[in-house]
Every structure is written in structure tokens, then in C-alpha cells.
Design a protein around this motif. Structure first.
Motif, PDB file in Angstrom:
ATOM      1  N   UNK A  74       0.733  -1.167   0.018  1.00 24.57           N
ATOM      2  CA  UNK A  74      -0.027   0.014  -0.007  1.00 24.57           C
ATOM      3  C   UNK A  74       0.879   1.258  -0.051  1.00 24.57           C
ATOM      4  N   UNK A  75       0.161   2.342  -0.174  1.00 26.23           N
ATOM      5  CA  UNK A  75       0.799   3.700   0.012  1.00 26.23           C
ATOM      6  C   UNK A  75       1.274   3.838   1.420  1.00 26.23           C
ATOM      7  N   UNK A  76       2.652   4.426   1.584  1.00 25.20           N
ATOM      8  CA  UNK A  76       3.060   4.299   2.916  1.00 25.20           C
ATOM      9  C   UNK A  76       2.341   5.538   3.687  1.00 25.20           C
ATOM     10  N   UNK A  77       2.626   6.812   3.098  1.00 24.45           N
ATOM     11  CA  UNK A  77       2.136   7.866   3.857  1.00 24.45           C
ATOM     12  C   UNK A  77       1.039   8.654   3.060  1.00 24.45           C
ATOM     13  N   UNK A  78      -0.112   8.956   3.829  1.00 25.76           N
ATOM     14  CA  UNK A  78      -1.177   9.950   3.315  1.00 25.76           C
ATOM     15  C   UNK A  78      -1.296  10.951   4.055  1.00 25.76           C
ATOM     16  N   UNK A  79      -1.284  12.383   3.251  1.00 25.83           N
ATOM     17  CA  UNK A  79      -1.432  13.677   3.961  1.00 25.83           C
ATOM     18  C   UNK A  79      -2.818  13.647   4.084  1.00 25.83           C
ATOM     19  N   UNK A  80      -3.178  14.502   5.276  1.00 30.75           N
ATOM     20  CA  UNK A  80      -4.687  14.670   5.607  1.00 30.75           C
ATOM     21  C   UNK A  80      -5.459  15.430   4.532  1.00 30.75           C
ATOM     22  N   UNK A  81      -4.776  15.959   3.842  1.00 25.90           N
ATOM     23  CA  UNK A  81      -5.684  16.601   2.550  1.00 25.90           C
ATOM     24  C   UNK A  81      -5.515  15.951   1.375  1.00 25.90           C
ATOM     25  N   UNK A  82      -5.349  14.587   1.360  1.00 25.89           N
ATOM     26  CA  UNK A  82      -5.440  13.722   0.047  1.00 25.89           C
ATOM     27  C   UNK A  82      -6.203  12.462   0.443  1.00 25.89           C
ATOM     28  N   UNK A  83      -6.938  12.112  -0.637  1.00 21.06           N
ATOM     29  CA  UNK A  83      -7.697  10.838  -0.952  1.00 21.06           C
ATOM     30  C   UNK A  83      -8.689  10.651   0.185  1.00 21.06           C
ATOM     31  N   UNK A  84      -9.363   9.547  -0.024  1.00 16.78           N
ATOM     32  CA  UNK A  84     -10.580   8.813   0.871  1.00 16.78           C
ATOM     33  C   UNK A  84     -10.106   9.057   2.132  1.00 16.78           C
ATOM     34  N   UNK A  85      -8.934   8.118   2.587  1.00 15.45           N
ATOM     35  CA  UNK A  85      -8.438   8.147   4.053  1.00 15.45           C
ATOM     36  C   UNK A  85      -8.380   9.584   4.680  1.00 15.45           C
ATOM     37  N   UNK A  86      -7.469  10.581   3.860  1.00 13.90           N
ATOM     38  CA  UNK A  86      -7.145  11.929   4.501  1.00 13.90           C
ATOM     39  C   UNK A  86      -8.623  12.636   4.768  1.00 13.90           C
ATOM     40  N   UNK A  87      -9.751  12.287   3.832  1.00 16.49           N
ATOM     41  CA  UNK A  87     -11.051  12.888   4.117  1.00 16.49           C
ATOM     42  C   UNK A  87     -11.456  12.443   5.412  1.00 16.49           C
ATOM     43  N   UNK A  88     -11.516  11.068   5.630  1.00 22.57           N
ATOM     44  CA  UNK A  88     -12.062  10.556   6.783  1.00 22.57           C
ATOM     45  C   UNK A  88     -11.362  11.092   8.109  1.00 22.57           C
ATOM     46  N   UNK A  89     -10.207  11.038   7.808  1.00 24.29           N
ATOM     47  CA  UNK A  89      -9.312  11.561   9.055  1.00 24.29           C
ATOM     48  C   UNK A  89      -9.588  13.156   9.250  1.00 24.29           C
ATOM     49  N   UNK A  90      -9.561  13.885   8.225  1.00 22.48           N
ATOM     50  CA  UNK A  90      -9.588  15.475   8.421  1.00 22.48           C
ATOM     51  C   UNK A  90     -11.114  15.750   8.969  1.00 22.48           C
ATOM     52  N   UNK A  91     -12.045  15.012   8.488  1.00 23.88           N
ATOM     53  CA  UNK A  91     -13.486  15.439   8.885  1.00 23.88           C
ATOM     54  C   UNK A  91     -14.032  14.765   9.934  1.00 23.88           C
ATOM     55  N   UNK A  92     -13.376  13.482  10.188  1.00 26.54           N
ATOM     56  CA  UNK A  92     -13.749  12.654  11.320  1.00 26.54           C
ATOM     57  C   UNK A  92     -15.158  11.960  11.036  1.00 26.54           C
ATOM     58  N   UNK A  93     -15.409  11.792   9.683  1.00 27.02           N
ATOM     59  CA  UNK A  93     -16.590  11.268   9.383  1.00 27.02           C
ATOM     60  C   UNK A  93     -16.165  10.023   8.317  1.00 27.02           C
ATOM     61  N   UNK A  94     -17.028   9.087   8.568  1.00 27.74           N
ATOM     62  CA  UNK A  94     -16.774   7.844   7.607  1.00 27.74           C
ATOM     63  C   UNK A  94     -17.067   8.342   6.176  1.00 27.74           C
ATOM     64  N   UNK A  95     -16.140   7.828   5.531  1.00 31.30           N
ATOM     65  CA  UNK A  95     -16.326   7.995   3.882  1.00 31.30           C
ATOM     66  C   UNK A  95     -16.558   6.781   3.099  1.00 31.30           C
ATOM     67  N   UNK A  96     -17.721   6.735   2.497  1.00 26.94           N
ATOM     68  CA  UNK A  96     -18.360   5.456   1.940  1.00 26.94           C
ATOM     69  C   UNK A  96     -18.344   6.031   0.106  1.00 26.94           C
ATOM     70  N   UNK A  97     -17.531   5.398  -0.516  1.00 26.56           N
ATOM     71  CA  UNK A  97     -17.261   5.753  -1.931  1.00 26.56           C
ATOM     72  C   UNK A  97     -17.681   4.736  -2.776  1.00 26.56           C
ATOM     73  N   UNK A  98     -18.822   5.207  -3.682  1.00 24.49           N
ATOM     74  CA  UNK A  98     -19.173   3.974  -4.811  1.00 24.49           C
ATOM     75  C   UNK A  98     -18.198   3.746  -5.679  1.00 24.49           C
ATOM     76  N   UNK A  99     -17.583   4.788  -6.133  1.00 21.54           N
ATOM     77  CA  UNK A  99     -16.497   4.646  -7.260  1.00 21.54           C
ATOM     78  C   UNK A  99     -15.578   5.738  -6.774  1.00 21.54           C
TER      79      UNK A  99
END
Length: 163
Positions: A74-99
Motif C-alpha cells: 500500500x501507499x506508505x504515507x497519506x497527507x490529511x488533505x489527500x484521498x479518501x483516507x485523508x478526508x475521513x481523518x480530516x473530517x472525522x466522518x466515515x467516507x463511503x465511496x461508490x466509485x
């Protein structure tokens, strides 16, 4: 202690209740986050169909760093302003992405992934990390999956607290 996963039966909520019980049995008495993340990744990866990655990204105070997982590297590092993981961490809300291809800023660690569900792991204002699941199937995760996986993530957080 040996542990064998019990096949899941019944409706989807019943299956998640069974999976949660298995997760809680694995976590019982253990507070080490790496050990618990490793066991939960393996449990969920092997229990649920149509997944190609299940794991944890842990917050190091600056960004998310890959932790225990099942699946391809996997990707080793993910900034909080990038990707689905970053969005979940930044907003503290579950991200459910269909595509994931429709998600702005999606990070393609595995080109086979099509849908994703990421549950933030936080205790109050303290970010611990995220619990991330990927699938090669578009729209793999529904509200029942989200509820079931959020319950498993909550069990993981409870396991980190001293008795």
C-alpha cells in the motif's frame, strides 16, 4: 490461543453482529494497537467477500502512515488533505465511496480498487488513524456495511483503553 473464524450466516446485520463478536473475542484483554489492528485486518479481510485491501493507517501527528493490513502493498504515507483516507481523518466522518474514480484527489494505491469505505479512528479530539477497506467491485459498501464496520472500529478503539 488459537482462533478460527466462524462462517457468517443470516442477514447482513446478523452477519456483522457475528463478526463483531469474533472481533471482540480477538481483542479481549489486549491493548496493543499494532497487534489488534493486525488481527482485525486479517479477520475482516477473510470474513467479508469482494475485498482487495483491509487495513489501518495510523496518525503520526502529521500524516497517516500505513499500519497492519491484508492485501497488496500500500501507499506508505497519506497527507490529511489527500484521498479518501485523508478526508475521513480530516473530517472525522466515515467516507463511503461508490466509485473511487469519481472521488476528487483519490490516491490509487491499487488500480484494481473501485469502491472504498474508510472509518475514522478518534478518541475525543485525538486522531488515532483510519480503518480502510477497498473493493474491486463498484458500490460494494452500503449503509449496513458502514454500520457494521463502524462497530468494529469502535471495538478497536475500546481495546486501546487500559482496563
Amino acid at each position: 490461543m488459537s482462533f478460527a473464524s466462524i462462517p457468517l450466516t443470516g442477514s447482513k446485520p446478523e452477519q456483522y453482529a457475528q463478526l463483531l463478536a469474533q472481533a471482540e473475542a480477538l481483542l479481549d484483554g489486549e491493548t496493543d494497537r499494532i497487534a489488534n489492528a493486525a488481527n482485525l485486518s486479517a479477520l475482516v479481510y477473510h470474513a467479508l467477500p469482494d475485498l482487495n485491501w483491509v487495513g489501518f493507517y495510523l496518525f503520526d501527528g502529521t500524516e497517516l502512515v500505513v499500519g497492519p493490513f491484508q492485501g497488496l502493498p500500500a501507499c506508505v504515507r497519506i497527507p490529511l488533505d489527500k484521498g479518501v483516507c485523508g478526508a475521513a481523518a480530516r473530517t472525522r466522518t466515515t467516507q463511503r465511496v461508490a466509485d473511487v474514480h469519481d472521488f476528487p484527489g483519490h490516491i490509487a494505491c491499487d488500480s484494481a480498487s473501485r469502491s472504498e469505505l474508510v472509518v475514522p479512528l478518534a478518541e475525543g479530539d485525538t486522531l488515532i488513524g483510519v480503518f480502510d477497506l477497498d473493493s474491486p467491485v463498484p458500490d460494494r459498501f452500503d449503509v449496513e456495511d458502514q454500520a457494521g464496520l463502524e462497530a468494529i472500529a469502535a471495538a478497536f478503539l475500546r481495546s486501546l483503553r487500559p482496563a
